[in-house]
Design an enzyme around this catalytic site. Structure first.
Site, PDB file in Angstrom:
ATOM      1  N   LYS A  19     -20.807  -0.564  22.511  1.00 35.73           N
ATOM      2  CA  LYS A  19     -20.561  -1.809  21.767  1.00 35.73           C
ATOM      3  C   LYS A  19     -21.374  -1.829  20.461  1.00 35.73           C
ATOM      4  CE  LYS A  19     -19.784  -6.231  20.909  1.00 35.73           C
ATOM      5  NZ  LYS A  19     -18.514  -6.781  20.510  1.00 35.73           N
ATOM      6  N   PRO A  69     -25.396 -15.880  25.495  1.00 38.55           N
ATOM      7  CA  PRO A  69     -25.710 -15.385  24.148  1.00 38.55           C
ATOM      8  C   PRO A  69     -26.525 -14.095  24.062  1.00 38.55           C
ATOM      9  CG  PRO A  69     -25.959 -17.775  24.242  1.00 38.55           C
ATOM     10  CD  PRO A  69     -25.715 -17.313  25.653  1.00 38.55           C
ATOM     11  N   LYS A  94     -26.501 -10.197  14.645  1.00 41.91           N
ATOM     12  CA  LYS A  94     -27.188  -9.964  15.932  1.00 41.91           C
ATOM     13  C   LYS A  94     -26.935  -8.525  16.412  1.00 41.91           C
ATOM     14  CE  LYS A  94     -26.316 -10.791  20.762  1.00 41.91           C
ATOM     15  NZ  LYS A  94     -25.440 -11.380  21.764  1.00 41.91           N
ATOM     16  N   THR A 137     -23.201  -9.366  24.924  1.00 44.78           N
ATOM     17  CA  THR A 137     -23.704  -8.232  24.126  1.00 44.78           C
ATOM     18  C   THR A 137     -25.225  -8.313  24.109  1.00 44.78           C
ATOM     19  OG1 THR A 137     -21.753  -8.368  22.711  1.00 44.78           O
ATOM     20  CG2 THR A 137     -23.616  -7.108  21.872  1.00 44.78           C
TER      21      THR A 137
END
Ligand code: NAD
Length: 302
Positions: free
Chosen positions: A171, A66, A246, A96
């Site tokens: 990203k 996560p 997030k 990520t």
């Protein structure tokens, strides 16, 4: 055939590991959740009940967990992966995480003479299942070239973004664009509907006009414009709004560190935050249109 250790068998990790197995690689999987391990076994991977067994004989180690906190714990914690990896093996983190966290991982690898790549992905669970992910890779070119055939089993586009941390930078910038444009498209469709426009016609016009973007053409938030998108299945099984939030928070953090201003990004993070706090964070991020529609109906102009 390569020996691969795969850590983090969640929504993304399971289909990714499955592709590696089908490509003929020997995959040793580890997850702290026994249910995830059971699912890994079903893909044909060898399920390991500890990190050491997954990592010790592997030439490539993948992580898909996560957050950056998890990543750094797994690699650099006591008995962490970096201390267990064989010499000349390559660590590839696909989670990520913040650019700074990825750079910490590269530096920790360098201290132990272990090569590291940050290789976050775009394409979501559907892309992971289809083997069509885009990998954005940060790290030395020779290591990217070494990883390319392995990544090719899971993705269609493998792009070296630059030095250590650049994959995460790409990203975060990409998802900043995606998060903001989904809100913009939701506003346009909501206003269009209230002006009496058929959403199919609006999409047709805007997709060849200056308003065109991916959210409009390939991922519309209005149900039943396209069959295979989350909006047409009640916003299920997509890229969760929680994850979009997030990533926008990661972009905000990167903006603070670099002295950049993100006026729309900050606003978008606030909007997704309200959506998630209303209990809808597991829905696909295109579900944000529900909140936009509600907000407009309460406005004095509606
Ligand atoms: P997930 O929560 O479904 O899976 C994560 C897995 O990691 C879980 O099985 C968990 O048990 C395991 N894990 C956590 N800490 C661990 C530890 N210390 N040791 C071993 N296993 C551990 O998450 P996901 O949706 O697969 O996402 C993984 C990463 O990919 C995240 O960083 C996410 O932001 C990114 N990502 C997700 C998507 C998506 O659509 N889900 C798309 C692109 C990128």
């Amino acid at each position: 055939m390569a020996q691969i250790g795969f850590i983090g068998l969640g929504r993304m990790g399971i289909p990714m590991a499955g592709h590696l197995v089908r490509a003929g690689h020997e995959v040793r999987a580890y997850d702290r959740d026994p249910n995830a391990l059971a699912a890994a076994r079903e893909t044909g991977a060898t399920a390991c009940d500890n990190l050491r067994d997954a990592v010790s004989f592997s030439e490539f180690i993948f992580t898909m967990v996560p957050t950056g906190k998890h990543v750094l714990e797994i690699y650099t914690g006591p008995d962490g992966v970096l201390s267990l990896m064989p010499a000349h093996s390559l660590a590839i983190d696909c989670s990520t995480i913040a650019v700074g966290e990825a750079q910490k991982l590269h530096a920790a690898g360098k201290e132990r003479q272990i090569a590291v790549l940050d290789a976050p992905v775009s394409g979501g669970v559907m892309g992971a299942q289809a083997g069509t992910l885009t990998f954005m890779v940060g790290g030395e070119e020779k290591h990217v070239d070494r990883a390319r055939p392995i990544l090719g089993a899971m993705g269609r586009n493998i792009v070296r973004a630059g030095h250590a941390g650049s994959g995460q930078a790409a990203k975060i910038c990409n998802n900043l664009l995606a998060g903001i444009s989904m809100i913009a498209v939701s506003e346009a469709f909501t206003l269009g509907k209230r002006l009496g426009l058929d959403p199919l016609i609006l999409r047709e016009i805007s997709s060849t006009s200056t308003g065109s973007c991916h959210a409009l053409t390939h991922y519309p938030p209005v149900p039943n414009i396209l069959p295979n998108v989350p909006s047409s299945r009640n916003y299920q099984n997509g890229f969760a709004a929680d994850l979009m939030l997030k990533d926008l928070r990661l972009a905000e953090g990167a903006a603070i560190e670099t002295g950049s201003s993100l006026p729309l990004g900050t606003l978008a993070a606030g909007i997704y935050s309200m959506f998630c706090q209303s209990g809808q964070g597991t829905l696909d991020y295109s579900g944000i249109i529900r909140m936009i529609e509600g907000a407009l109906s309460q406005s004095p102009a509606a």
